[in-house]
Design a protein around this motif. Structure first.
Motif, PDB file in Angstrom:
ATOM      1  N   SER A  68       0.633  -0.862  -0.018  1.00  0.00           N
ATOM      2  CA  SER A  68       0.144   0.427   0.192  1.00  0.00           C
ATOM      3  C   SER A  68       0.553   0.764   0.468  1.00  0.00           C
ATOM      4  O   SER A  68       0.268   2.431  -0.837  1.00  0.00           O
ATOM      5  N   LEU A  69       1.570   1.134   0.687  1.00  0.00           N
ATOM      6  CA  LEU A  69       2.875   2.528   1.103  1.00  0.00           C
ATOM      7  C   LEU A  69       3.314   3.193  -0.775  1.00  0.00           C
ATOM      8  O   LEU A  69       3.883   3.929  -0.938  1.00  0.00           O
ATOM      9  N   SER A  70       3.914   1.569  -1.356  1.00  0.00           N
ATOM     10  CA  SER A  70       4.310   1.925  -2.369  1.00  0.00           C
ATOM     11  C   SER A  70       3.272   2.415  -3.629  1.00  0.00           C
ATOM     12  O   SER A  70       4.360   2.909  -4.995  1.00  0.00           O
ATOM     13  N   LYS A  71       2.067   2.416  -3.196  1.00  0.00           N
ATOM     14  CA  LYS A  71       1.782   2.601  -4.289  1.00  0.00           C
ATOM     15  C   LYS A  71       1.467   4.139  -4.574  1.00  0.00           C
ATOM     16  O   LYS A  71       0.935   4.969  -4.679  1.00  0.00           O
ATOM     17  N   SER A  72       0.890   4.599  -3.011  1.00  0.00           N
ATOM     18  CA  SER A  72       0.229   5.541  -2.480  1.00  0.00           C
ATOM     19  C   SER A  72       0.604   6.314  -1.430  1.00  0.00           C
ATOM     20  O   SER A  72       0.264   7.929  -1.291  1.00  0.00           O
TER      21      SER A  72
END
Length: 125
Positions: A68-72
């Motif tokens: 999740s952190l890598s995407k947004s």
């Protein structure tokens, strides 16, 4: 790098659960001197098994947060949803693994629902 880290967590979780069952838990449970908890060694076996596999569930939850952190970047709602889902899965593993006798399921259920509640509250602020 976050996706790489997440894939490592998924891999180690799968390896941990599989090899732990095959080479540690099964061999341990063959012993005749397993301590009796709550009147039987079966409760001890079930507790050890579900506790072992909860480690994997945690690692999968952390992997999902990293993805999740890598995407947004920091998406508070997505992270809260992942944490809630992780603890609701903890609840399911604990209640089914112990047949409801190990009361950790109560805490995991409360954490899961409280986190979902917090996530829903954040939608309105």
């Amino acid at each position: 790098m976050l996706l790489f880290s997440a894939s490592l967590l998924v891999a180690i979780g799968l390896v941990h659960s599989y090899l732990g069952e095959r080479y540690i838990l099964i061999r341990l449970f063959r012993r005749d001197n397993i301590p009796k908890t709550m009147g039987s060694s079966e409760f001890t076996r079930r507790t050890l098994r579900f506790a072992w596999h909860l480690t994997t569930v945690c690692w999968f939850g952390f992997a999902a947060i990293l993805i999740s952190l890598s995407k947004s970047g920091l998406d508070r709602l997505a992270i809260l949803d992942i944490i809630a889902a992780t603890f609701l899965l903890h609840f399911l593993v604990a209640i089914s693994g112990s047949k409801g006798k190990h009361f950790s399921w109560v805490v995991f259920l409360l954490v899961g629902f409280a986190t979902l509640y917090a996530a829903n509250q954040s939608l309105f602020y």
